[in-house]
Design a protein around this motif. Sequence first.
Motif, PDB file in Angstrom:
ATOM      1  N   VAL A 104       0.860  -1.185   0.000  1.00 54.20           N
ATOM      2  CA  VAL A 104       0.000   0.000   0.000  1.00 54.20           C
ATOM      3  C   VAL A 104       0.893   1.231   0.000  1.00 54.20           C
ATOM      4  O   VAL A 104       1.717   1.406   0.891  1.00 54.20           O
ATOM      5  CB  VAL A 104      -0.932   0.013   1.230  1.00 54.20           C
ATOM      6  N   GLU A 105       0.724   2.087  -1.004  1.00 61.10           N
ATOM      7  CA  GLU A 105       1.606   3.262  -1.158  1.00 61.10           C
ATOM      8  C   GLU A 105       0.840   4.554  -0.966  1.00 61.10           C
ATOM      9  O   GLU A 105      -0.105   4.847  -1.701  1.00 61.10           O
ATOM     10  CB  GLU A 105       2.262   3.234  -2.546  1.00 61.10           C
ATOM     11  N   VAL A 106       1.252   5.334   0.045  1.00 69.52           N
ATOM     12  CA  VAL A 106       0.646   6.644   0.304  1.00 69.52           C
ATOM     13  C   VAL A 106       1.744   7.692   0.521  1.00 69.52           C
ATOM     14  O   VAL A 106       1.578   8.623   1.302  1.00 69.52           O
ATOM     15  CB  VAL A 106      -0.316   6.596   1.518  1.00 69.52           C
ATOM     16  N   ILE A 107       2.856   7.531  -0.208  1.00 68.61           N
ATOM     17  CA  ILE A 107       3.960   8.486  -0.115  1.00 68.61           C
ATOM     18  C   ILE A 107       3.713   9.679  -1.025  1.00 68.61           C
ATOM     19  O   ILE A 107       3.844  10.843  -0.640  1.00 68.61           O
ATOM     20  CB  ILE A 107       5.307   7.819  -0.495  1.00 68.61           C
ATOM     21  N   GLY A 108       3.360   9.401  -2.277  1.00 69.56           N
ATOM     22  CA  GLY A 108       3.177  10.449  -3.280  1.00 69.56           C
ATOM     23  C   GLY A 108       4.450  10.700  -4.059  1.00 69.56           C
ATOM     24  O   GLY A 108       5.530  10.222  -3.710  1.00 69.56           O
ATOM     25  N   TYR A 123      -4.733  -1.246  -7.843  1.00 67.75           N
ATOM     26  CA  TYR A 123      -5.947  -0.487  -7.537  1.00 67.75           C
ATOM     27  C   TYR A 123      -5.547   0.896  -7.032  1.00 67.75           C
ATOM     28  O   TYR A 123      -4.566   1.041  -6.294  1.00 67.75           O
ATOM     29  CB  TYR A 123      -6.770  -1.196  -6.458  1.00 67.75           C
ATOM     30  N   TYR A 124      -6.343   1.928  -7.386  1.00 71.00           N
ATOM     31  CA  TYR A 124      -5.954   3.299  -7.001  1.00 71.00           C
ATOM     32  C   TYR A 124      -7.165   4.223  -6.905  1.00 71.00           C
ATOM     33  O   TYR A 124      -7.130   5.363  -7.349  1.00 71.00           O
ATOM     34  CB  TYR A 124      -4.921   3.852  -7.982  1.00 71.00           C
ATOM     35  N   GLU A 125      -8.228   3.725  -6.297  1.00 71.47           N
ATOM     36  CA  GLU A 125      -9.440   4.535  -6.146  1.00 71.47           C
ATOM     37  C   GLU A 125      -9.173   5.866  -5.450  1.00 71.47           C
ATOM     38  O   GLU A 125      -9.766   6.903  -5.784  1.00 71.47           O
ATOM     39  CB  GLU A 125     -10.494   3.754  -5.355  1.00 71.47           C
ATOM     40  N   ALA A 126      -8.267   5.869  -4.471  1.00 74.52           N
ATOM     41  CA  ALA A 126      -8.001   7.080  -3.689  1.00 74.52           C
ATOM     42  C   ALA A 126      -7.244   8.144  -4.471  1.00 74.52           C
ATOM     43  O   ALA A 126      -7.080   9.264  -3.978  1.00 74.52           O
ATOM     44  CB  ALA A 126      -7.217   6.722  -2.424  1.00 74.52           C
ATOM     45  N   ALA A 127      -6.786   7.824  -5.671  1.00 71.24           N
ATOM     46  CA  ALA A 127      -6.023   8.800  -6.452  1.00 71.24           C
ATOM     47  C   ALA A 127      -6.892   9.919  -6.999  1.00 71.24           C
ATOM     48  O   ALA A 127      -6.379  10.985  -7.355  1.00 71.24           O
ATOM     49  CB  ALA A 127      -5.284   8.096  -7.596  1.00 71.24           C
ATOM     50  N   VAL A 128      -8.192   9.702  -7.098  1.00 72.13           N
ATOM     51  CA  VAL A 128      -9.104  10.711  -7.651  1.00 72.13           C
ATOM     52  C   VAL A 128     -10.319  10.854  -6.740  1.00 72.13           C
ATOM     53  O   VAL A 128     -11.005   9.870  -6.457  1.00 72.13           O
ATOM     54  CB  VAL A 128      -9.575  10.342  -9.077  1.00 72.13           C
ATOM     55  N   VAL A 171      -1.824  -1.178  -3.917  1.00 69.29           N
ATOM     56  CA  VAL A 171      -2.882  -0.194  -3.713  1.00 69.29           C
ATOM     57  C   VAL A 171      -2.188   1.150  -3.550  1.00 69.29           C
ATOM     58  O   VAL A 171      -1.289   1.290  -2.726  1.00 69.29           O
ATOM     59  CB  VAL A 171      -3.729  -0.512  -2.462  1.00 69.29           C
ATOM     60  N   SER A 172      -2.588   2.138  -4.354  1.00 64.49           N
ATOM     61  CA  SER A 172      -1.911   3.433  -4.329  1.00 64.49           C
ATOM     62  C   SER A 172      -2.917   4.571  -4.324  1.00 64.49           C
ATOM     63  O   SER A 172      -4.010   4.459  -4.868  1.00 64.49           O
ATOM     64  CB  SER A 172      -0.988   3.566  -5.544  1.00 64.49           C
ATOM     65  N   ALA A 173      -2.502   5.693  -3.711  1.00 67.37           N
ATOM     66  CA  ALA A 173      -3.296   6.926  -3.741  1.00 67.37           C
ATOM     67  C   ALA A 173      -2.569   7.991  -4.550  1.00 67.37           C
ATOM     68  O   ALA A 173      -2.887   9.170  -4.454  1.00 67.37           O
ATOM     69  CB  ALA A 173      -3.543   7.421  -2.315  1.00 67.37           C
TER      70      ALA A 173
END
Length: 440
Positions: free
Chosen positions: A82-86, A132-137, A106-108
């Motif tokens: 799970v990646e939430v670094i940006g 999966y990257y629902e949190a990206a938008v 899983v990425s944002a």
Amino acid sequence: MSNTLPRGAAPIRVALLGCGTVGTEVVRLIEEQSKDLTARIGAPLEIVGIAVRRPDKHPDIKASLLTTDAQSLVDGDADIVVEVIGGIDPVKGLLVDALRSGKSVVSANKALLAEEGGLLHAAAAESGADLYYEAAVAGAIPILRPLRESMVGDRITRVLGIVNGTTNYILSRMDETGSSFSEALAEATDLGYAEADPTADVDGFDAAAKAAILAALAFHTPVTTDDVYREGISAVTSGDFASARDMGCTIKLLSICERVSDPDNPSEDAVSARVYPAMIPRTHPLASVGDAFNAVFVEAEAAGPLMFYGKGAGGDPTASAVLGDLVAVARNKVATTTGGGVSTYAALPIRPMGKTPTRYHVSLDVSDKAGVLAAVATEFARNDVSISTVRQEGRGDEATLVLVTHTAADEALAATVEQLHASEYVRAVVSVMRVEGKDS
């Protein structure tokens, strides 16, 4: 039917890259909802490591989980990363390594998905891993999975959205209070809606990255941020809002993705993706989206118009979207399958902004003398830009001419504005703003 799990169900091992506002909330939700998540997934989630820059800045996280070596987590025995670094680097290399080794991701990270989505999807397809990257938008708003899965049998024609909460808050305040851009930005900063450096938001970079992701999914075509035309909101004035009110409109920063005709081959389709502030009728569903909320309006041939609305940013909403993806990917792991991949089979060309038709609101500071209107109208006609309405406000040194055009190509309007700058009758081109959602 029994709801009990198989005895001794192996845990799904999760490596977390980043533990800022969103990452901390993801950890909290996993820990607090562990029983429910286990029941929903069919196996428990186990966090096996969290990569951070400064372990001492995370006193509420078990020290044994923290590491500064993100690569070691990616190379380890986690099932899901799970990646939430940006950002782009070094995250791109870490996620490509994870996917190629068979770990689902899983990425944002909107910037990375918009720039390198093709590379990441190829790595996922190569090893049979999920991406999966629902949190990206649009934060907690479920929009990517409906485009990717629920509407995959339909033909989407348009995606129109407010996808940046900071700019929506600023424009909403300008509309409601008559404040200037700088005043509304200062208020957004004080409330924590705007970063200390708001460039990514107010100049449209954030919205453009999201538009690229939306367009790629909606039209099955590779689209990157370089393909998205972008304008920010810093030039929007209180005078623009006054003009918008006179037209029964408000102003929003819109991300617009459309299936259009290819200007080089009109019988074939192309993709137009663009971000800019525009006047929209107050009767449009997006006009009522205020504060820092987001909304995405989707138009499809069979489903018709659909609207998705909710909180588009913040730790809790974004963490909700991340966790939703994590549960979906973990379920796939338990079932030894993967979710549907992303297809770019259509590979439609990108229509350049210059060939994209829009309506325009043009405000001119003009000399109050005979022949002004005729001279201005001649410049519009010379570039085949048809005028819909025109009115003059004030007299003498205060004279202003306000025109609204019919639909015209962007390059034609740009040529008209350039000629108006040189006209002896025009002291200044005060404002040029696009108009969306009105009849042509």
